[in-house]
Scaffold this motif. Structure first.
Motif, PDB file in Angstrom:
ATOM      1  N   LEU A 164       0.897  -1.435  -0.005  1.00 58.31           N
ATOM      2  CA  LEU A 164      -0.049   0.090  -0.035  1.00 58.31           C
ATOM      3  C   LEU A 164       0.951   1.249  -0.045  1.00 58.31           C
ATOM      4  O   LEU A 164       0.606   2.054  -0.621  1.00 58.31           O
ATOM      5  N   LEU A 165       1.974   1.244   0.743  1.00 59.45           N
ATOM      6  CA  LEU A 165       2.732   2.312   0.562  1.00 59.45           C
ATOM      7  C   LEU A 165       3.489   2.651  -0.585  1.00 59.45           C
ATOM      8  O   LEU A 165       3.744   3.714  -1.059  1.00 59.45           O
ATOM      9  N   VAL A 166       3.940   1.510  -1.054  1.00 55.74           N
ATOM     10  CA  VAL A 166       4.460   1.334  -2.620  1.00 55.74           C
ATOM     11  C   VAL A 166       3.457   2.002  -3.598  1.00 55.74           C
ATOM     12  O   VAL A 166       3.903   2.894  -4.527  1.00 55.74           O
ATOM     13  N   LEU A 167       2.327   1.708  -3.449  1.00 59.51           N
ATOM     14  CA  LEU A 167       1.368   1.902  -4.527  1.00 59.51           C
ATOM     15  C   LEU A 167       0.887   3.531  -4.339  1.00 59.51           C
ATOM     16  O   LEU A 167       0.718   3.986  -5.385  1.00 59.51           O
ATOM     17  N   ALA A 168       0.972   4.009  -3.065  1.00 59.17           N
ATOM     18  CA  ALA A 168       0.842   5.505  -2.868  1.00 59.17           C
ATOM     19  C   ALA A 168       2.053   6.144  -3.455  1.00 59.17           C
ATOM     20  O   ALA A 168       1.928   7.092  -4.234  1.00 59.17           O
ATOM     21  N   LEU A 169       3.176   5.999  -3.327  1.00 59.89           N
ATOM     22  CA  LEU A 169       4.380   6.419  -3.933  1.00 59.89           C
ATOM     23  C   LEU A 169       4.261   6.317  -5.378  1.00 59.89           C
ATOM     24  O   LEU A 169       4.819   7.176  -6.075  1.00 59.89           O
ATOM     25  N   LEU A 170       3.667   5.077  -5.690  1.00 59.63           N
ATOM     26  CA  LEU A 170       3.695   4.808  -7.369  1.00 59.63           C
ATOM     27  C   LEU A 170       2.849   6.036  -7.889  1.00 59.63           C
ATOM     28  O   LEU A 170       3.378   6.493  -8.958  1.00 59.63           O
ATOM     29  N   LEU A 171       1.756   6.197  -7.115  1.00 64.30           N
ATOM     30  CA  LEU A 171       0.847   7.144  -7.744  1.00 64.30           C
ATOM     31  C   LEU A 171       1.508   8.582  -7.769  1.00 64.30           C
ATOM     32  O   LEU A 171       1.573   9.368  -8.698  1.00 64.30           O
ATOM     33  N   VAL A 172       2.331   8.906  -6.755  1.00 63.87           N
ATOM     34  CA  VAL A 172       3.211  10.230  -6.982  1.00 63.87           C
ATOM     35  C   VAL A 172       4.038  10.257  -7.760  1.00 63.87           C
ATOM     36  O   VAL A 172       4.095  11.121  -8.787  1.00 63.87           O
ATOM     37  N   HIS A 173       4.588   9.039  -8.063  1.00 60.28           N
ATOM     38  CA  HIS A 173       5.892   9.084  -9.217  1.00 60.28           C
ATOM     39  C   HIS A 173       4.938   9.095 -10.687  1.00 60.28           C
ATOM     40  O   HIS A 173       5.755   9.971 -11.339  1.00 60.28           O
ATOM     41  N   MET A 174       4.053   8.719 -10.751  1.00 53.67           N
ATOM     42  CA  MET A 174       3.136   8.742 -11.959  1.00 53.67           C
ATOM     43  C   MET A 174       2.695  10.175 -12.358  1.00 53.67           C
ATOM     44  O   MET A 174       2.778  10.657 -13.345  1.00 53.67           O
ATOM     45  N   TRP A 175       2.475  10.915 -11.156  1.00 58.71           N
ATOM     46  CA  TRP A 175       1.765  12.078 -11.261  1.00 58.71           C
ATOM     47  C   TRP A 175       2.951  12.993 -11.652  1.00 58.71           C
ATOM     48  O   TRP A 175       2.901  13.755 -12.653  1.00 58.71           O
ATOM     49  N   VAL A 176       4.224  12.952 -11.025  1.00 61.00           N
ATOM     50  CA  VAL A 176       5.232  13.912 -11.441  1.00 61.00           C
ATOM     51  C   VAL A 176       5.762  13.676 -12.717  1.00 61.00           C
ATOM     52  O   VAL A 176       6.008  14.430 -13.569  1.00 61.00           O
ATOM     53  N   TYR A 211      -3.454  22.959 -18.550  1.00 60.52           N
ATOM     54  CA  TYR A 211      -4.052  22.860 -17.426  1.00 60.52           C
ATOM     55  C   TYR A 211      -5.180  22.010 -17.536  1.00 60.52           C
ATOM     56  O   TYR A 211      -5.661  21.130 -16.708  1.00 60.52           O
ATOM     57  N   ALA A 212      -6.019  21.694 -18.706  1.00 63.88           N
ATOM     58  CA  ALA A 212      -7.030  20.749 -18.810  1.00 63.88           C
ATOM     59  C   ALA A 212      -6.285  19.466 -18.894  1.00 63.88           C
ATOM     60  O   ALA A 212      -6.914  18.377 -18.173  1.00 63.88           O
ATOM     61  N   ALA A 213      -5.032  19.300 -19.741  1.00 62.44           N
ATOM     62  CA  ALA A 213      -4.593  17.922 -19.463  1.00 62.44           C
ATOM     63  C   ALA A 213      -3.907  17.461 -18.095  1.00 62.44           C
ATOM     64  O   ALA A 213      -4.172  16.219 -17.747  1.00 62.44           O
ATOM     65  N   LEU A 214      -3.541  18.425 -17.405  1.00 66.85           N
ATOM     66  CA  LEU A 214      -3.104  18.106 -16.204  1.00 66.85           C
ATOM     67  C   LEU A 214      -4.188  17.739 -15.197  1.00 66.85           C
ATOM     68  O   LEU A 214      -4.187  16.952 -14.182  1.00 66.85           O
ATOM     69  N   SER A 215      -5.388  18.505 -15.435  1.00 66.97           N
ATOM     70  CA  SER A 215      -6.602  18.261 -14.606  1.00 66.97           C
ATOM     71  C   SER A 215      -7.117  16.737 -14.783  1.00 66.97           C
ATOM     72  O   SER A 215      -7.458  16.138 -14.157  1.00 66.97           O
ATOM     73  N   VAL A 216      -7.269  16.246 -16.059  1.00 64.32           N
ATOM     74  CA  VAL A 216      -7.526  15.181 -16.588  1.00 64.32           C
ATOM     75  C   VAL A 216      -6.496  13.944 -15.801  1.00 64.32           C
ATOM     76  O   VAL A 216      -7.199  13.168 -15.411  1.00 64.32           O
ATOM     77  N   TRP A 217      -5.457  14.171 -15.876  1.00 66.59           N
ATOM     78  CA  TRP A 217      -4.588  13.348 -15.401  1.00 66.59           C
ATOM     79  C   TRP A 217      -4.630  13.231 -13.778  1.00 66.59           C
ATOM     80  O   TRP A 217      -4.705  12.141 -13.341  1.00 66.59           O
ATOM     81  N   ALA A 218      -5.122  14.512 -13.138  1.00 65.60           N
ATOM     82  CA  ALA A 218      -5.167  14.359 -11.689  1.00 65.60           C
ATOM     83  C   ALA A 218      -6.428  13.261 -11.458  1.00 65.60           C
ATOM     84  O   ALA A 218      -6.664  12.891 -10.442  1.00 65.60           O
ATOM     85  N   VAL A 219      -7.392  13.868 -12.206  1.00 64.39           N
ATOM     86  CA  VAL A 219      -8.700  12.811 -12.253  1.00 64.39           C
ATOM     87  C   VAL A 219      -8.465  11.642 -12.298  1.00 64.39           C
ATOM     88  O   VAL A 219      -9.066  10.679 -11.459  1.00 64.39           O
ATOM     89  N   VAL A 220      -7.742  11.043 -13.297  1.00 60.65           N
ATOM     90  CA  VAL A 220      -7.520   9.644 -13.608  1.00 60.65           C
ATOM     91  C   VAL A 220      -6.766   9.043 -12.390  1.00 60.65           C
ATOM     92  O   VAL A 220      -7.171   7.980 -11.910  1.00 60.65           O
ATOM     93  N   LEU A 221      -5.858   9.941 -11.736  1.00 55.45           N
ATOM     94  CA  LEU A 221      -5.090   9.400 -10.776  1.00 55.45           C
ATOM     95  C   LEU A 221      -6.063   9.154  -9.463  1.00 55.45           C
ATOM     96  O   LEU A 221      -5.875   8.178  -8.768  1.00 55.45           O
ATOM     97  N   GLY A 222      -6.847  10.210  -9.348  1.00 55.50           N
ATOM     98  CA  GLY A 222      -7.985  10.228  -8.086  1.00 55.50           C
ATOM     99  C   GLY A 222      -8.627   9.059  -8.023  1.00 55.50           C
ATOM    100  O   GLY A 222      -8.907   8.379  -7.228  1.00 55.50           O
TER     101      GLY A 222
END
Lengths: 133, 117
Positions: free
Chosen positions: B55-67, B87-98
């Motif tokens: 779970l810890l690694v998955l959380a860090l994986l999401l951070v890694h993917m976001w950056v 900004y639209a692309a970044l918003s879509v990516w944030a929603v996907v990761l959410g």
């Protein structure tokens, strides 16, 4: 034959700052190619991991489909998906580890780009054998 | 607002170290203990010594993917002339990761309830 230009070379005296130009005219060193490949493999890995999450959902939530998914991985499309995804992930991991070691100045004398390619070649052959055997 | 890439860079590096250690460990474990049945799969995933680091690694994986994807979008969209879509692309990516994070939490809850049965 088109003359290869350096990235920092200005296009003309009127535009002294470098501008966006055709990437294929640049002469990149091997390290730059490895870094570009690291990014491309990272994006492929993102797609691979997101599709893997879909499979994980089916795996956990549908016990009846467990054998079907194992069967999918033993078929040609499943193996191809696994092989392409893991090949990209393996390169991204190895090149990323090299970046980290270089930033911390660990084993700099061993971190030549050709070593990365050799290590990746060996690991990729092992991975391919494991997936396709 | 003062904008700096240093924080993102640090998160990227720390998450990279965690992933660099986790992936070979998980592969080695799966090579030794292959998952051959659903019961074995659930048992392995729900064991605390496997679940908590994962779970810890998955959380860090999401951070890694976001950056990582954020950097690619910021580097290439403006250069290709699509800067106004950044900004639209970044918003879509944030929603996907959410959504991915929400799905992982749902899977965790389902896994724990299956393991209790």
């Amino acid at each position: 034959m088109a003359k290869k230009r350096l990235m920092a070379e200005p296009v003309s005296p009127e535009t002294p700052r470098p501008v966006w130009r055709e990437w294929y005219q640049f002469h990149f060193p091997l390290n730059a190619w490895l870094s570009i490949a690291h990014r491309i493999c990272g994006l492929i890995s993102v797609i691979f991991l997101l599709s893997g999450l879909v499979i994980l959902n089916v795996w956990i939530l549908s016990p009846l489909h467990f054998a079907e998914i194992v069967g999918f991985w033993q078929g040609i499309w499943g193996r191809l998906w696994l092989w392409l995804g893991l090949s990209a992930l393996l390169y991204h991991w190895l090149a990323g580890l090299r970046h980290l070691l270089m930033e911390h100045e660990i084993g700099l004398e061993f971190l030549h780009p050709s070593l990365l390619l050799k290590l990746y070649g060996i690991a990729w052959l092992l991975l391919s054998w494991e997936v396709w055997r | 607002m003062r904008v700096s890439g240093l924080k993102a860079y640090r998160w990227q590096r720390w998450s990279a170290w965690a992933l660099a250690v986790y992936f070979p460990t998980a592969v080695a474990y799966l090579a030794i203990q292959p998952v051959d049945s659903y019961e074995r799969f659930v048992q392995m995933l729900s064991a605390p010594w496997f679940l908590i680091p994962t779970l810890l690694v998955l959380a860090l994986l999401l951070v890694h993917m976001w950056v990582g994807v954020r950097d690619v979008l910021m580097d290439y969209l403006p250069a290709l002339g699509y800067g106004r879509w950044l900004y639209a692309a970044l918003s879509v990516w944030a929603v996907v990761l959410g959504l991915v994070a929400a799905d992982l939490l749902y899977l965790l809850a389902s896994l724990l309830s299956i393991a209790r049965l």
